[in-house]
Design an enzyme around this catalytic site. Structure first.
Site, PDB file in Angstrom:
ATOM      1  N   HIS A  23     -30.303 -49.956  25.923  1.00 45.65           N
ATOM      2  CA  HIS A  23     -30.254 -49.933  24.463  1.00 45.65           C
ATOM      3  C   HIS A  23     -31.169 -51.111  23.673  1.00 45.65           C
ATOM      4  CE1 HIS A  23     -25.614 -48.626  25.266  1.00 45.65           C
ATOM      5  NE2 HIS A  23     -26.509 -47.656  24.873  1.00 45.65           N
ATOM      6  N   ASP A  28     -24.248 -37.649  16.279  1.00 45.64           N
ATOM      7  CA  ASP A  28     -23.972 -37.395  17.709  1.00 45.64           C
ATOM      8  C   ASP A  28     -23.044 -36.215  17.509  1.00 45.64           C
ATOM      9  OD1 ASP A  28     -22.390 -37.094  20.336  1.00 45.64           O
ATOM     10  OD2 ASP A  28     -23.854 -38.744  20.751  1.00 45.64           O
ATOM     11  N   THR A  69     -28.791 -37.430  26.136  1.00 43.61           N
ATOM     12  CA  THR A  69     -28.710 -37.196  27.496  1.00 43.61           C
ATOM     13  C   THR A  69     -29.779 -36.560  28.082  1.00 43.61           C
ATOM     14  OG1 THR A  69     -27.554 -35.169  27.014  1.00 43.61           O
ATOM     15  CG2 THR A  69     -26.019 -37.023  27.116  1.00 43.61           C
ATOM     16  N   GLY A 111     -27.531 -32.751  15.931  1.00 44.03           N
ATOM     17  CA  GLY A 111     -28.644 -33.626  15.456  1.00 44.03           C
ATOM     18  C   GLY A 111     -30.052 -32.678  15.247  1.00 44.03           C
ATOM     19  N   GLN A 141     -18.375 -31.245  26.446  1.00 46.34           N
ATOM     20  CA  GLN A 141     -18.402 -31.870  27.717  1.00 46.34           C
ATOM     21  C   GLN A 141     -17.423 -32.390  28.236  1.00 46.34           C
ATOM     22  OE1 GLN A 141     -22.023 -33.965  26.558  1.00 46.34           O
ATOM     23  NE2 GLN A 141     -20.915 -35.127  25.150  1.00 46.34           N
ATOM     24  N   ASP A 190     -31.411 -40.710  21.439  1.00 47.38           N
ATOM     25  CA  ASP A 190     -30.768 -41.485  22.453  1.00 47.38           C
ATOM     26  C   ASP A 190     -30.136 -40.445  22.967  1.00 47.38           C
ATOM     27  OD1 ASP A 190     -29.326 -43.045  24.126  1.00 47.38           O
ATOM     28  OD2 ASP A 190     -28.386 -44.431  22.446  1.00 47.38           O
TER      29      ASP A 190
END
Length: 287
Positions: A68, A112, A164, A144, A37, A162
């Protein structure tokens, strides 16, 4: 990025909802194209540093604590005794920092796919990475989805997704196959929690997520609402899915007397976040 008066603005357009959100910026700090990305860092006039991935705002220095804290503390105070936690995504490490505030947590593994996100966070959001060297933390840069597929059965207490939005690298984290992997890896009574977009403008996606979690075999769901200014509509959710039994509240005494400080989360906020507006109740009830 656009110009307006004396300021430059970063503006994210949400075409599907006919809306947009912008922040005044003083300069671009850095940009990099990772294998996955395009990551940009900006300095803003009022919101500190800003991370943008593929043109979409991820977090700012000023308001990231809302997200968070709400992705971390409600699920950890809902589980009776969490020890083993996995975070899928979360490359900025803010969720990791919040989870590690809980002294009884024994291990947190963060997976991640894009190491570059963490490297940028270390540089521009060092406060979020303050617990990266905690001996209980394990940082992995891998897929993941595959990690959860390979996870040992009944080895985890809590899985925090967590992620996008459900496009690009995050797309596979919003479907039944992934939820089935999470269900298998959780111990009895284990809980999955995932950011679940805006109740105001992403309701079809939120409903689809909840349906997929139920179809995967989770026994009960609980969506929590909280503010998040830099995300579409400024109103966000996370959804908890429990492996066995119904949700029956949370550990109120522990939440009222935590062994750490928070900026947003407390027991009263947790209780309030569970209250659903009528339009949300109606949407969830519809088949």
């Amino acid at each position: 990025m656009s110009m307006s008066g004396d300021n430059k603005w970063f503006t994210e357009i949400f075409a599907a909802s006919g809306s947009a959100f912008g922040l005044a910026i003083t300069k671009k700090l850095e940009e990099v194209q990772s294998p996955f990305q395009h990551i940009e860092m900006f300095e803003t006039t009022h919101f500190g540093n800003l991370m943008v991935i593929d043109g979409v705002i991820m977090l700012s220095s000023r308001d990231n604590f809302l997200y968070h804290e709400m992705l971390s503390h409600p699920v950890l105070f809902t589980h009776p005794n969490p020890k083993q936690v996995v975070i899928i995504g979360g490359g900025d490490c803010g969720t990791l920092r919040e989870v590690l505030k809980h002294p009884d947590i024994e291990q947190v593994t963060q997976i991640d796919i894009d190491e570059q996100v963490t490297r940028m966070a270390e540089k521009y959001f060092p406060e979020l990475c303050a617990s990266n060297n905690d001996p209980r933390a394990r940082l992995k840069f891998a897929d993941g989805i595959q990690f959860m597929r390979d996870a040992a059965p009944e080895s985890l207490d809590v899985v925090i997704v967590d992620s996008t939005d459900p496009i690009g690298p995050g797309e596979g984290l919003f479907n039944g196959a992934f939820y089935e992997s999470c269900l298998k890896a959780l111990r009895p009574g284990g809980i999955l929690v995932q950011q679940s977009e805006s109740p105001l403008i992403h309701m079809p996606l939120l409903k689809a997520m909840r349906d997929a979690m139920t179809d995967a075999g989770f026994a009960d769901l609980q969506s929590l609402l909280f503010p998040q200014m830099v995300y579409p509509s400024g109103w966000w959710t996370c959804t908890l899915a429990r492996k066995e039994a119904k949700f029956d509240g949370f550990r109120v005494d522990a939440a009222q007397n935590p062994a750490f400080e928070t900026q947003y989360y407390n027991a009263e906020v947790h209780q309030a976040a569970m209250a659903l507006p009528n339009f949300v109740k109606k949407a969830f009830a519809e088949k």
